[in-house]
Design a protein around this motif. Structure first.
Motif, PDB file in Angstrom:
ATOM      1  N   ARG A 180       0.834  -1.210   0.000  1.00 56.77           N
ATOM      2  CA  ARG A 180       0.000   0.000   0.000  1.00 56.77           C
ATOM      3  C   ARG A 180       0.865   1.254   0.000  1.00 56.77           C
ATOM      4  N   MET A 181       1.961   1.233   0.745  1.00 51.31           N
ATOM      5  CA  MET A 181       2.847   2.389   0.809  1.00 51.31           C
ATOM      6  C   MET A 181       3.497   2.636  -0.555  1.00 51.31           C
ATOM      7  N   ILE A 182       3.977   1.588  -1.214  1.00 48.58           N
ATOM      8  CA  ILE A 182       4.591   1.730  -2.541  1.00 48.58           C
ATOM      9  C   ILE A 182       3.561   2.247  -3.546  1.00 48.58           C
ATOM     10  N   LYS A 183       2.339   1.763  -3.451  1.00 50.63           N
ATOM     11  CA  LYS A 183       1.279   2.208  -4.357  1.00 50.63           C
ATOM     12  C   LYS A 183       0.992   3.699  -4.163  1.00 50.63           C
ATOM     13  N   MET A 184       0.956   4.159  -2.906  1.00 46.96           N
ATOM     14  CA  MET A 184       0.718   5.579  -2.649  1.00 46.96           C
ATOM     15  C   MET A 184       1.834   6.440  -3.223  1.00 46.96           C
ATOM     16  N   VAL A 185       3.096   6.004  -3.082  1.00 47.71           N
ATOM     17  CA  VAL A 185       4.222   6.761  -3.620  1.00 47.71           C
ATOM     18  C   VAL A 185       4.157   6.815  -5.137  1.00 47.71           C
TER      19      VAL A 185
END
Length: 194
Positions: A180-185
């Motif tokens: 989820r964090m990589i997707k947000m970035v």
């Protein structure tokens, strides 16, 4: 009219302080040339002021560019972390089977030894590991987790530093905290490019 529009659009991305510094330096340079042609006596003083102002403009631009270059996104480490490590899935017979971390589902139990990455978000059900969550928080100090209680959650993509533990996976592939964090970035960078 077209010339003014082009000049405005060329400076649209600059901050007002940058435009003022550059304009002031350009005006002083013009004044220096004009006074040189008119043979005024203050040439040395005006020359020094002009040189110092141009030096300030160049140094300010260089100093501003340094952090921008250092903060440039680096997608390779994120992509490397997004790859699911292999997992040692615990079978009902008590044996372990090596599978790809992308094949794990919620409820699967995996065995993770010291030095290995936790293949997905989950909770410790056996063992008291020390693990590093520097991939998430940047803090290098190890964290201790134990089964039971409110301190048993572990994050996928983090490394176990000591002991062998059993982890019950609580997320499906693509829905872990790190995913989820990589997707947000990636979404943020896609918006910035538009």
């Amino acid at each position: 009219m077209g010339f003014l529009h082009k000049a405005e659009s060329a400076h649209a991305h600059e901050k007002p302080s940058d435009v003022r510094r550059g304009s002031c330096a350009a005006l002083l340079t013009i004044q220096l040339v004009r006074n040189t042609l008119n043979h005024t006596h203050a040439f040395a003083f005006e020359f020094q002021i002009t040189i110092w102002l141009w030096f300030t403009v160049l140094f300010a631009n260089f100093a501003e560019a340094m952090p921008k270059g250092a903060a440039r996104p680096r997608p390779i480490p994120c992509a490397r972390r997004a790859q699911k490590p292999s997992a040692h899935k615990l079978q009902s017979s008590g044996c372990t089977q090596d599978i790809s971390g992308s094949k794990l589902r919620s409820g699967d139990v995996v065995v993770v030894s010291a030095g290995e990455f936790i293949p997905g978000d989950g909770e410790v059900i056996e063992g008291v590991p020390r693990w590093t969550n520097s991939a998430i928080t940047g803090e290098s100090a190890p964290v201790i987790r134990e089964s039971g209680g409110d301190r048993s959650a572990v994050t996928g993509g983090t490394r176990v530093l000591s002991d062998e533990i059993k982890v019950r996976i609580t997320s499906t592939p693509g829905e872990t905290f790190l995913d989820r964090m990589i997707k947000m970035v990636e979404e943020h960078h896609a918006r910035r490019r538009q």
